[in-house]
Scaffold this motif. Structure first.
Motif, PDB file in Angstrom:
ATOM      1  N   ASP A 151     -21.033  10.600  31.114  1.00 32.71           N
ATOM      2  CA  ASP A 151     -21.858   9.470  31.552  1.00 32.71           C
ATOM      3  C   ASP A 151     -22.675   8.887  30.395  1.00 32.71           C
ATOM      4  O   ASP A 151     -23.176   9.639  29.551  1.00 32.71           O
ATOM      5  N   ALA A 152     -22.817   7.573  30.408  1.00 32.06           N
ATOM      6  CA  ALA A 152     -23.698   6.891  29.450  1.00 32.06           C
ATOM      7  C   ALA A 152     -23.865   5.445  29.900  1.00 32.06           C
ATOM      8  O   ALA A 152     -23.009   4.901  30.606  1.00 32.06           O
ATOM      9  N   GLY A 153     -24.981   4.841  29.486  1.00 37.41           N
ATOM     10  CA  GLY A 153     -25.221   3.439  29.839  1.00 37.41           C
ATOM     11  C   GLY A 153     -26.163   2.802  28.834  1.00 37.41           C
ATOM     12  O   GLY A 153     -26.651   3.464  27.908  1.00 37.41           O
ATOM     13  N   GLY A 154     -26.416   1.509  29.015  1.00 33.83           N
ATOM     14  CA  GLY A 154     -27.321   0.829  28.087  1.00 33.83           C
ATOM     15  C   GLY A 154     -27.787  -0.499  28.638  1.00 33.83           C
ATOM     16  O   GLY A 154     -27.166  -1.065  29.537  1.00 33.83           O
ATOM     17  N   VAL A 155     -28.924  -0.953  28.100  1.00 35.28           N
ATOM     18  CA  VAL A 155     -29.476  -2.265  28.451  1.00 35.28           C
ATOM     19  C   VAL A 155     -29.501  -3.103  27.181  1.00 35.28           C
ATOM     20  O   VAL A 155     -29.932  -2.606  26.131  1.00 35.28           O
ATOM     21  N   THR A 156     -29.055  -4.346  27.262  1.00 30.93           N
ATOM     22  CA  THR A 156     -29.210  -5.271  26.134  1.00 30.93           C
ATOM     23  C   THR A 156     -30.093  -6.431  26.561  1.00 30.93           C
ATOM     24  O   THR A 156     -30.019  -6.888  27.701  1.00 30.93           O
ATOM     25  N   THR A 157     -30.917  -6.911  25.630  1.00 31.16           N
ATOM     26  CA  THR A 157     -31.820  -8.027  25.919  1.00 31.16           C
ATOM     27  C   THR A 157     -32.445  -8.511  24.612  1.00 31.16           C
ATOM     28  O   THR A 157     -32.460  -7.781  23.609  1.00 31.16           O
ATOM     29  N   ASN A 158     -32.990  -9.724  24.650  1.00 25.61           N
ATOM     30  CA  ASN A 158     -33.789 -10.215  23.514  1.00 25.61           C
ATOM     31  C   ASN A 158     -35.278 -10.055  23.789  1.00 25.61           C
ATOM     32  O   ASN A 158     -36.097 -10.447  22.961  1.00 25.61           O
ATOM     33  N   ASP A 159     -35.618  -9.504  24.949  1.00 26.21           N
ATOM     34  CA  ASP A 159     -37.002  -9.469  25.416  1.00 26.21           C
ATOM     35  C   ASP A 159     -37.681  -8.164  24.974  1.00 26.21           C
ATOM     36  O   ASP A 159     -37.485  -7.093  25.571  1.00 26.21           O
ATOM     37  N   GLU A 160     -38.504  -8.272  23.929  1.00 27.95           N
ATOM     38  CA  GLU A 160     -39.103  -7.078  23.330  1.00 27.95           C
ATOM     39  C   GLU A 160     -40.075  -6.371  24.285  1.00 27.95           C
ATOM     40  O   GLU A 160     -40.164  -5.141  24.305  1.00 27.95           O
ATOM     41  N   VAL A 161     -40.801  -7.165  25.083  1.00 24.98           N
ATOM     42  CA  VAL A 161     -41.767  -6.563  26.015  1.00 24.98           C
ATOM     43  C   VAL A 161     -41.018  -5.730  27.052  1.00 24.98           C
ATOM     44  O   VAL A 161     -41.380  -4.586  27.365  1.00 24.98           O
ATOM     45  N   LEU A 162     -39.933  -6.322  27.573  1.00 24.80           N
ATOM     46  CA  LEU A 162     -39.117  -5.602  28.563  1.00 24.80           C
ATOM     47  C   LEU A 162     -38.592  -4.288  27.973  1.00 24.80           C
ATOM     48  O   LEU A 162     -38.600  -3.245  28.634  1.00 24.80           O
ATOM     49  N   VAL A 163     -38.149  -4.345  26.728  1.00 24.84           N
ATOM     50  CA  VAL A 163     -37.611  -3.151  26.070  1.00 24.84           C
ATOM     51  C   VAL A 163     -38.660  -2.038  26.025  1.00 24.84           C
ATOM     52  O   VAL A 163     -38.363  -0.874  26.319  1.00 24.84           O
ATOM     53  N   GLY A 164     -39.899  -2.392  25.703  1.00 23.03           N
ATOM     54  CA  GLY A 164     -40.967  -1.388  25.640  1.00 23.03           C
ATOM     55  C   GLY A 164     -41.154  -0.708  26.989  1.00 23.03           C
ATOM     56  O   GLY A 164     -41.297   0.517  27.068  1.00 23.03           O
ATOM     57  N   ILE A 165     -41.128  -1.504  28.061  1.00 24.67           N
ATOM     58  CA  ILE A 165     -41.333  -0.922  29.402  1.00 24.67           C
ATOM     59  C   ILE A 165     -40.125  -0.061  29.796  1.00 24.67           C
ATOM     60  O   ILE A 165     -40.281   1.044  30.323  1.00 24.67           O
ATOM     61  N   ILE A 166     -38.917  -0.562  29.497  1.00 22.55           N
ATOM     62  CA  ILE A 166     -37.710   0.211  29.853  1.00 22.55           C
ATOM     63  C   ILE A 166     -37.694   1.545  29.104  1.00 22.55           C
ATOM     64  O   ILE A 166     -37.424   2.594  29.697  1.00 22.55           O
ATOM     65  N   ARG A 167     -38.006   1.507  27.823  1.00 21.52           N
ATOM     66  CA  ARG A 167     -38.011   2.779  27.061  1.00 21.52           C
ATOM     67  C   ARG A 167     -39.006   3.765  27.666  1.00 21.52           C
ATOM     68  O   ARG A 167     -38.734   4.957  27.760  1.00 21.52           O
ATOM     69  N   ALA A 168     -40.168   3.256  28.081  1.00 21.69           N
ATOM     70  CA  ALA A 168     -41.170   4.145  28.678  1.00 21.69           C
ATOM     71  C   ALA A 168     -40.679   4.697  30.021  1.00 21.69           C
ATOM     72  O   ALA A 168     -40.725   5.913  30.252  1.00 21.69           O
ATOM     73  N   ILE A 169     -40.166   3.812  30.898  1.00 23.35           N
ATOM     74  CA  ILE A 169     -39.731   4.289  32.230  1.00 23.35           C
ATOM     75  C   ILE A 169     -38.614   5.332  32.082  1.00 23.35           C
ATOM     76  O   ILE A 169     -38.585   6.340  32.796  1.00 23.35           O
ATOM     77  N   ALA A 170     -37.717   5.088  31.120  1.00 22.83           N
ATOM     78  CA  ALA A 170     -36.595   6.026  30.937  1.00 22.83           C
ATOM     79  C   ALA A 170     -37.066   7.357  30.351  1.00 22.83           C
ATOM     80  O   ALA A 170     -36.324   8.335  30.322  1.00 22.83           O
ATOM     81  N   ASN A 171     -38.307   7.394  29.872  1.00 21.99           N
ATOM     82  CA  ASN A 171     -38.873   8.592  29.250  1.00 21.99           C
ATOM     83  C   ASN A 171     -40.064   9.082  30.080  1.00 21.99           C
ATOM     84  O   ASN A 171     -41.165   9.218  29.580  1.00 21.99           O
ATOM     85  N   TYR A 172     -39.840   9.305  31.368  1.00 22.97           N
ATOM     86  CA  TYR A 172     -40.861   9.798  32.320  1.00 22.97           C
ATOM     87  C   TYR A 172     -42.030   8.840  32.497  1.00 22.97           C
ATOM     88  O   TYR A 172     -43.066   9.214  33.036  1.00 22.97           O
ATOM     89  N   GLY A 173     -41.919   7.617  31.969  1.00 21.78           N
ATOM     90  CA  GLY A 173     -43.004   6.647  32.095  1.00 21.78           C
ATOM     91  C   GLY A 173     -43.945   6.658  30.906  1.00 21.78           C
ATOM     92  O   GLY A 173     -45.071   6.147  30.989  1.00 21.78           O
ATOM     93  N   SER A 174     -43.464   7.251  29.803  1.00 21.35           N
ATOM     94  CA  SER A 174     -44.373   7.474  28.667  1.00 21.35           C
ATOM     95  C   SER A 174     -43.884   6.805  27.388  1.00 21.35           C
ATOM     96  O   SER A 174     -42.711   6.910  27.021  1.00 21.35           O
ATOM     97  N   ASN A 175     -44.807   6.155  26.685  1.00 19.34           N
ATOM     98  CA  ASN A 175     -44.523   5.649  25.340  1.00 19.34           C
ATOM     99  C   ASN A 175     -45.252   6.487  24.299  1.00 19.34           C
ATOM    100  O   ASN A 175     -45.071   6.306  23.106  1.00 19.34           O
ATOM    101  N   LYS A 176     -46.134   7.382  24.791  1.00 21.04           N
ATOM    102  CA  LYS A 176     -46.949   8.207  23.891  1.00 21.04           C
ATOM    103  C   LYS A 176     -46.927   9.624  24.462  1.00 21.04           C
ATOM    104  O   LYS A 176     -47.086   9.792  25.678  1.00 21.04           O
TER     105      LYS A 176
END
Ligand SMILES: Cc1ncc(COP(=O)(O)O)c(C=O)c1O
Length: 368
Positions: free
Chosen positions: A197-222
């Motif tokens: 299994d594997a997947g990915g999101v592509t976008t030009n939207d940097e803000v969206l990317v920050g939120i997606i990375r956090a949600i995919a990581n238990y909701g954490s950026n820090k």
């Protein structure tokens, strides 16, 4: 001897050395998650698709759900908002909407392209309609100029389900780079498939990317600070290394798929079988080659007896599934016809010219 629908063992064997080298590189590295292989794949895939960003994640369903959840966290979507979606898609597209607390609105496709019908779509636009989940089903680009101008007229977010259409072109852009964000599945049988299994999101939207990375990581950026109620959805290093290798062959594989589709269209002749239309054949990477046949089960059995494996995409439409029983009374005649009559012929880059000819001659020869 049975001609398999898609012989993944054969495909992998054709590239064994490169794939084994990629896997060994990760095995020897001692680093299995959130490492350089994932970064390298994200960069290569974003560049290939033509977006500023790619976020790797666990699978295609997660990719879709992460997009919806991120738009909700950002306040651009709210619980109960309506999302237009083709009625004849794979169930994962619909699950991603309902599991995010949004409302799918099922739209009929065109029978000649199997893709969402803009004229039908616009009939469903109301005050709560906030997004379109466009699905490039079977590897065929679903965009039209009309559809995109309707989306901008109604200020809809356009989210692409590009699970089946890696590498597909539309007006010199790749699908996955046209909407606001796109989800990709790298399930093994896809045009670009991992060894798991594997997947990915592509976008030009940097803000969206920050939120997606956090949600995919238990909701954490820090570390140990949790901003969202997140989940764990990561692509592992082995899959990233494999996908970086396979990405190098994607265009060549898609060219072979296109050539086989052309042979089928020119070669198959059977009055009981409807071949894909001219419209279907453009902007297509032929993940699936669908034919329609009123006696589909008989056709499938006959082909099986003649040594050819076929698959139905998909036998039961989402609105007739038990999990969505409140839709059971909906009347979606085009969707239902597709689900009753569709049969997918084998079409993949491992097929030899002789196998392609075998499919053409056997499909043409069958009397129903
Ligand atoms: C159209 C579509 N959307 C979403 C998905 C979900 O992808 P995954 O199987 O990687 O979760 C798939 C494939 O399985 C698909 O075909």
């Amino acid at each position: 001897m049975m001609l398999k629908y898609f012989d993944l063992q054969r495909y992998t064997a054709q590239h064994r050395e490169q794939l084994q080298a990629a896997v060994s590189r990760v095995v020897d590295s001692g680093w299995y998650l959130l490492g350089n292989e994932v970064k390298a794949f994200e960069n290569a895939y974003a560049q290939y698709i033509g977006t500023a960003h790619c976020v790797a994640c666990g699978n295609g369903l997660d990719a879709l759900s992460l997009i919806f959840k991120a738009y909700m966290e950002r306040g651009l979507l709210h619980p109960g908002d309506e999302v237009l979606v083709p009625a004849n898609t794979y169930i994962a597209s619909i699950i991603s909407i309902t599991s995010s607390g949004l409302m799918p609105v099922l739209v009929e496709p065109h029978l000649d392209t199997f893709q969402i019908d803009a004229q039908q779509m616009v009939k469903h636009v109301g005050p709560r309609t906030k997004a379109l989940l466009i699905v490039h089903l079977y590897g065929k680009c679903a965009f039209t100029n009309e559809l995109l101008s309707l989306c901008s007229e109604h200020e809809l977010l356009v989210i692409e389900d590009n699970a089946q259409a890696h590498g597909c072109l539309w007006n010199d852009k790749r699908t996955g780079s046209v909407g606001h964000a796109a989800a990709h599945s790298f399930y093994p049988g896809k045009n670009l498939g991992a060894l798991g299994d594997a997947g990915g999101v592509t976008t030009n939207d940097e803000v969206l990317v920050g939120i997606i990375r956090a949600i995919a990581n238990y909701g954490s950026n820090k570390k140990y600070v949790f901003q969202y109620v997140g989940q764990n959805s990561r692509m592992d290093e082995v899959q990233a290394a494999v996908l970086s290798e396979k990405l190098k062959w994607l265009d060549q594989d898609n060219q072979r798929r296109t050539a086989i589709a052309q042979h089928y269209v020119e070669g198959i002749s059977n009055e009981n079988i409807t071949l894909p239309t001219r419209d279907y054949l453009v902007n297509n990477v032929f993940h699936i080659f669908p034919v329609l046949c009123a006696q589909r089960e008989k056709l499938q059995q006959e082909l099986h007896q003649r040594g050819i494996e076929t698959i139905i995409h998909y036998p039961i439409p989402p609105h007739k599934q038990q999990c969505y029983s409140h839709w059971a009374q909906l009347s979606l005649p085009i969707t239902e016809r597709i689900h009753n009559e569709e049969l997918s012929l084998p079409l993949n880059p491992t097929m030899t010219d002789d196998e392609v000819q075998l499919v053409i001659s056997q499909v043409s020869d069958i009397k129903l």
